[in-house]
Design an enzyme around this catalytic site. Structure first.
Site, PDB file in Angstrom:
ATOM      1  N   LEU A   1       0.816  -1.218   0.000  1.00  0.00           N
ATOM      2  CA  LEU A   1       0.000   0.000   0.000  1.00  0.00           C
ATOM      3  C   LEU A   1       0.849   1.266   0.000  1.00  0.00           C
ATOM      4  O   LEU A   1       0.400   2.325  -0.395  1.00  0.00           O
ATOM      5  CB  LEU A   1      -0.930   0.019   1.215  1.00  0.00           C
ATOM      6  CG  LEU A   1      -1.986  -1.084   1.287  1.00  0.00           C
ATOM      7  CD1 LEU A   1      -2.711  -1.043   2.616  1.00  0.00           C
ATOM      8  CD2 LEU A   1      -2.979  -0.962   0.147  1.00  0.00           C
TER       9      LEU A   1
ATOM     10  N   GLY B   1       8.009   3.959   3.030  1.00  0.00           N
ATOM     11  CA  GLY B   1       8.863   5.083   3.398  1.00  0.00           C
ATOM     12  C   GLY B   1      10.233   4.488   3.636  1.00  0.00           C
ATOM     13  O   GLY B   1      10.442   3.304   3.387  1.00  0.00           O
ATOM     14  N   GLN B   2      11.159   5.302   4.097  1.00  0.00           N
ATOM     15  CA  GLN B   2      12.501   4.744   4.223  1.00  0.00           C
ATOM     16  C   GLN B   2      12.571   3.617   5.242  1.00  0.00           C
ATOM     17  O   GLN B   2      13.272   2.651   5.069  1.00  0.00           O
ATOM     18  CB  GLN B   2      13.535   5.793   4.608  1.00  0.00           C
ATOM     19  CG  GLN B   2      14.918   5.218   4.413  1.00  0.00           C
ATOM     20  CD  GLN B   2      15.993   5.980   5.164  1.00  0.00           C
ATOM     21  OE1 GLN B   2      15.751   7.015   5.745  1.00  0.00           O
ATOM     22  NE2 GLN B   2      17.186   5.441   5.145  1.00  0.00           N
TER      23      GLN B   2
ATOM     24  N   GLU C   1       7.173  -0.132   5.533  1.00  0.00           N
ATOM     25  CA  GLU C   1       6.253  -0.331   4.433  1.00  0.00           C
ATOM     26  C   GLU C   1       4.887  -0.648   5.006  1.00  0.00           C
ATOM     27  O   GLU C   1       4.780  -1.134   6.123  1.00  0.00           O
ATOM     28  CB  GLU C   1       6.708  -1.521   3.585  1.00  0.00           C
ATOM     29  CG  GLU C   1       7.948  -1.214   2.787  1.00  0.00           C
ATOM     30  CD  GLU C   1       8.443  -2.395   1.977  1.00  0.00           C
ATOM     31  OE1 GLU C   1       7.797  -3.463   2.017  1.00  0.00           O
ATOM     32  OE2 GLU C   1       9.470  -2.227   1.312  1.00  0.00           O
ATOM     33  N   VAL C   2       3.863  -0.383   4.220  1.00  0.00           N
ATOM     34  CA  VAL C   2       2.528  -0.786   4.622  1.00  0.00           C
ATOM     35  C   VAL C   2       2.022  -1.772   3.591  1.00  0.00           C
ATOM     36  O   VAL C   2       2.048  -1.488   2.390  1.00  0.00           O
ATOM     37  CB  VAL C   2       1.573   0.423   4.712  1.00  0.00           C
ATOM     38  CG1 VAL C   2       0.222  -0.030   5.233  1.00  0.00           C
ATOM     39  CG2 VAL C   2       2.146   1.491   5.621  1.00  0.00           C
TER      40      VAL C   2
ATOM     41  N   LYS D   1       1.603  -2.607   8.967  1.00  0.00           N
ATOM     42  CA  LYS D   1       2.647  -1.601   8.893  1.00  0.00           C
ATOM     43  C   LYS D   1       3.896  -2.208   9.486  1.00  0.00           C
ATOM     44  O   LYS D   1       3.893  -2.731  10.592  1.00  0.00           O
ATOM     45  CB  LYS D   1       2.215  -0.377   9.683  1.00  0.00           C
ATOM     46  CG  LYS D   1       3.165   0.750   9.538  1.00  0.00           C
ATOM     47  CD  LYS D   1       2.468   2.068   9.682  1.00  0.00           C
ATOM     48  CE  LYS D   1       2.493   2.529  11.101  1.00  0.00           C
ATOM     49  NZ  LYS D   1       1.942   3.855  11.278  1.00  0.00           N
TER      50      LYS D   1
ATOM     51  N   ASP E   1      -2.175  15.291  11.471  1.00  0.00           N
ATOM     52  CA  ASP E   1      -2.177  15.107  10.021  1.00  0.00           C
ATOM     53  C   ASP E   1      -3.555  14.683   9.548  1.00  0.00           C
ATOM     54  O   ASP E   1      -3.701  13.738   8.786  1.00  0.00           O
ATOM     55  CB  ASP E   1      -1.108  14.085   9.634  1.00  0.00           C
ATOM     56  CG  ASP E   1      -0.827  14.110   8.132  1.00  0.00           C
ATOM     57  OD1 ASP E   1      -1.372  14.992   7.444  1.00  0.00           O
ATOM     58  OD2 ASP E   1      -0.088  13.243   7.655  1.00  0.00           O
TER      59      ASP E   1
END
Ligand SMILES: *[C@@H]1O[C@H](CO)[C@@H](O)[C@H](O)[C@H]1NC(C)=O
Ligand SMILES: *[C@@H]1O[C@H](CO)[C@@H](O)[C@H](O)[C@H]1NC(C)=O
Ligand SMILES: *[C@@H]1O[C@H](CO)[C@@H](O)[C@H](O)[C@H]1NC(C)=O
Ligand SMILES: *[C@@H]1O[C@H](CO)[C@@H](O)[C@H](O)[C@H]1NC(C)=O
Length: 829
Positions: free
Chosen positions: A539, A542-543, A546-547, A578, A682
């Site tokens: 999905l 990022g560094q 992962e998702v 995640k 956010d």
């Protein structure tokens, strides 16, 4: 006493850890005057590291009159250093040595060393009070250096150990020194205005030589030069100025020397223009260029356009037309009796840097390009966040509870004072990379999308920090009220647990939070056997993580009884997993565990639930609900409002009623979060998930974005952020309310348009400044076509300047239930 200092770029944004704690600074670049033993060598002087005996310790006891010990860091290239951090030797409780005070020396060439002094001339910096807390100190003025030494200072004989970090960014100007005539003093109505360069770090005999100072300290002076931005200094402090009577040739010559030959684009000179006091922008400037050894014969000449009405201080941009030079000599011609400068910056061959992600700036067409004249342009030029910081130097203690309390106080005090802020951005100044260190994981623009460690995927909605004014750590405080109480585990306090059976008898260090999770005391999530997860789809990433979308077999057995019944027995359940990469650093792990802890406590029908975790072994995972219709943003953008158009295009529709239903659920979920004093940070449609029958759950709690820690430097959703979040780094329920207003706006636009889509990121930030100034120049998001007046009024209340005037989520929820949504039906049907 409160000291106000105005921070401009790069000081405002330039606060990245330079690599003591992150490891980008190599062991061989850390040295010391002496070491007590091999296990307390210089290389153990890294902030937040516990290797060796836990810190650098010099060989001998530091005596009050023996101040020759130092820990030295070689940054390999010039850096602009704005902040330093120190810590003592804790070594898991064994150590108790720290430096109560220290001095800083720095050097640009490795031979001439300069003692740092603050703006009041004081050299000694207050250090640590105990062996474990990290104490951060702003360097005011900041320094430009390649080598930095920390020198412990004591008032009585004591053993001292230190761990340190430097914060800043690469010095892209490449300016190594400027030489200029000494600034003079002006007599104005009987009192003196001192226009000398009070932080110049070179030699000051008949003229200023071989140093940098106020012209490069990142502080722009005010329109009225007699008023200083820096409190408790003399009038004229921010400016260096000269009188025409002392210069029979009619000009002041300043020579600039650079680290190497560069290809120059422009020079920006921040000039005072207070004509009423006989101060004016220079009439003309003539610049000579030296590459190799010879001065070019033909100089470049430029005359700024006259300002007849405007007496504001501003940047004058001089196009340097791609001259190659390692030194530039400019003659600035008087147009009035006085000429006052506060900053001079250079822009050169960015091609030398990796700037692939940097927006390309339009080139100035010719030498006749006028000066940046509008107010806004000045702000842009003047660069970013002018924020009054409490400087008597704020001590920030990372031990979070203490930290937060202190920050709250600081922020309140600051807000009580009359603030004026202006901000803007100058992106090219901040595109840099650590070319000297390819492994660097810190600040390269090219690497940035993967570098700012986000566990969640990066989307286009996030603003790259290096292009953004940022955050002063002092104010990255989370909430006016205490946030959900959670202490970040520190590896020093990690419990050593033997997890036999699970790991085959290996011993793991597991932080305290994990222990809570394992013991199931206050968090009801269970460990889920990894092998029962079947990967379906990625999905996002990022560094550090992962998702994945996965099917979980037998999830029901592992779920908390409370929501077991939401899922049919026996069938595999779709879940979002995640996952933290196993090579993630300590901070990322701690934040991940913290997020688990917080999420495990959130129980609300409109909040995504944490179902289970995998934390017995790497990679750490959290397993959350997955909603079949994905996120609200892509869901709505695939739908159309009901009506003729939709009928024609045959597109799926969502009724106004259902839009309102979804908005109301978001308000309800946020009401729940705010009742826990939990700040989301956010909120946006992209972070709301859509299930069956338009049910909504809020996801992606920003906890993983540790806003302070530099390797977590924020990637910010500026178009959703309140002015105070952008300018002051202040995130509260009231800033969540602001974001809710934007989210509501997105919903009523069917997510067909990005907020402020007609504005660039820079303009969005400028607009933030207008919200702050509140002089009716701020631009609000327009009323969406579908949006009834009542609902638009709700949005507008979310964007009120003062946080106290914004409604609470409770009020918003009530308003949405009560009238706003219904009114539309009455109106439209
Ligand atoms: C600049 O002027 C002020 C005020 O007279 C003085 O205190 C200070 O020492 C001067 N600084 C330098 C570097 O000459
Ligand atoms: C300087 O940079 C410009 C633009 O990148 C380029 O066109 C020019 O050739 C460069 N000059 C030299 C001497 O390399
Ligand atoms: C200095 O400037 C003033 C005001 O423009 C002018 O009257 C005066 O003649 C100038 N002095 C010199 C030496 O140029
Ligand atoms: C830019 O980065 C790449 C690798 O990331 C490197 O190979 C290249 O040399 C860099 N360019 C410059 C001009 O430093």
């Amino acid at each position: 006493m409160v000291v106000f200092v105005v921070v401009l770029l790069p000081a405002g944004v330039c606060r990245y850890p330079l690599g003591m704690s992150g490891g980008q600074i190599q062991d061989e670049d850390i040295s010391a005057s002496s070491q007590w033993s091999e296990s307390t060598a210089a290389r153990y002087g890294r902030l937040d590291f516990e290797e060796g005996d836990g810190a650098w310790c010099p060989e001998i006891t530091v005596e009050p009159d023996h101040l020759n010990e130092f820990l030295q860091i070689d940054l390999r290239s010039l850096h602009f250093i704005t902040l330093v951090g120190t810590q003592g030797r804790h070594a898991g409780g064994i150590g108790n040595e720290f430096a109560q005070m220290y001095k800083i020396k720095y050097s640009r060439d490795g031979s001439r060393w300069i003692s740092w002094r603050n703006r009041q001339g004081k050299q000694v910096i207050e250090g640590n009070r105990n062996a474990y807390d990290i104490v951060l100190k702003d360097l005011e003025p900041p320094i430009v250096a390649r080598f930095v030494r920390f020198m412990p200072v004591t008032d009585h004989s004591m053993n001292v150990c230190m761990r340190v970090e430097l914060y800043g960014c690469e010095w892209l100007d490449g300016l190594v020194s400027y030489n200029a005539p000494i600034g003079e003093h002006m007599t104005l109505a009987g009192s003196s205005v001192y226009l000398n360069d009070s932080v110049y770090d070179g030699a000051l005999v008949h003229s200023m030589t071989e140093g940098l100072g106020q012209l490069t300290d990142g502080v722009c002076g005010l329109d009225d030069f007699t008023v200083s931005r820096v409190y408790s200094v003399w009038p004229g402090y921010d400016y260096v100025g000269w009188n025409n009577e002392s210069f029979p040739n009619g000009y002041v010559e300043i020579m600039f020397e650079f680290d190497r030959t560069r290809n120059f684009t422009s020079m920006k000179v921040h000039c005072n223009n207070m004509v009423s006091k006989h101060v004016k922008v220079f009439r003309q400037v003539v610049c000579y260029f030296r590459s190799d050894l010879d001065w070019e014969v033909s100089p470049l000449s430029f005359s700024p356009v006259e300002h007849l009405t405007n007496s504001n201080a501003h940047f004058v941009t001089v196009n340097l037309a791609h001259h190659m030079a390692s030194a530039i000599k400019c003659q600035f011609y008087f147009s009035e009796a006085w000429m006052l400068f506060s900053e001079i910056t250079f822009q050169s061959d960015t091609a030398m840097y990796n700037t692939t992600l940097a927006p390309s700036k339009p080139k100035l067409p010719s030498n006749t390009q006028p000066v940046d004249d509008s107010n806004t342009r000045i702000l842009i030029g003047c660069l970013v966040a002018i924020i009054f910081i409490l400087v008597a130097i704020i001590v920030i203690i990372l031990w979070r509870q203490v930290w937060q309390k202190m920050l709250e106080k600081a922020t309140r005090r600051m807000l009580d004072d009359e603030l004026t802020a202006s901000l803007s951005i100058q992106s090219e100044t901040f595109t840099y990379s650590h070319n000297n260190n390819p492994q660097s994981s810190s600040v390269s623009e090219q690497e940035s999308s993967s570098t700012y460690e986000r566990i969640f995927p990066l989307g286009p909605d996030y603003q790259e920090p290096s292009r953004l004014i940022s955050k002063l750590p002092e104010f990255t405080q989370t909430s006016e009220e205490p946030v959900v109480q959670d202490s970040v585990p520190h590896y020093a306090e990690a419990d050593i647990v033997n997890l036999q059976g699970v790991t085959g008898g290996n011993t793991y260090a597991i932080p305290a939070v994990t222990m809570d999770l394992l013991s199931g005391k206050d968090v009801a999530v269970e460990e889920f056997p990894r092998k029962l997860l079947t990967f379906k789809e990625k999905l996002g990433e990022g560094q550090f993580g992962e998702v994945h979308l996965c099917e979980a077999e037998g999830m029901q057995e592992f779920m908390n009884k409370e929501f077991k019944f939401d899922y049919p027995e026996e069938e595999p359940v779709l879940v979002a997993v995640k996952m933290l990469r196993s090579d993630a650093n300590k901070n990322a792990r701690n934040d991940f565990l913290k997020e688990i802890k917080i999420m495990s406590r959130l129980k609300d029908p409109n909040i995504v639930r944490l179902l289970a975790v995998c934390i017995y072994s790497d990679p750490l995972c959290m397993i959350t609900e997955y909603m079949e219709n994905g996120d609200l943003n892509q869901f709505l953008s695939k739908h159309e409002p009901e009506g003729q158009l939709a009928l024609l295009s045959n597109a799926p529709t969502v009724s106004f009623e259902n839009l309102c239903y979804m908005a109301t659920q978001i308000a309800s979920g946020m009401k729940y979060l705010s009742s826990l004093n939990f700040v989301h940070r956010d909120l946006a449609t992209r972070n709301c998930l859509v299930g069956k029958n338009y049910t909504i759950k809020i996801a992606d709690f920003g906890m993983s974005r540790n806003l302070y820690s530099g390797d977590y430097y924020p990637v910010l959703p500026i178009r959703w952020m309140s002015w105070e979040s952008i300018l002051l780094g202040k995130f509260t329920t009231a800033s969540d309310v602001w974001a809710f207003g934007v989210t509501l706006w997105e919903i009523l636009n069917f997510c067909k348009e990005q907020p402020y889509s007609q504005l660039t990121d820079e303009q969005v930030i400028e607009n933030t400044g207008e919200f702050f100034r509140d002089q009716k120049r701020q631009i609000y998001l327009p009323q969406p076509v579908l949006c009834p007046d009542t609902l638009y009024r709700v949005m507008l209340t979310c964007w009120r300047r003062n946080t106290k005037d914004r409604p609470s989520f409770q009020e918003i929820h009530r308003a949405l239930l009560d009238k706003s949504c219904l009114t539309e039906e009455d109106n439209s049907v």
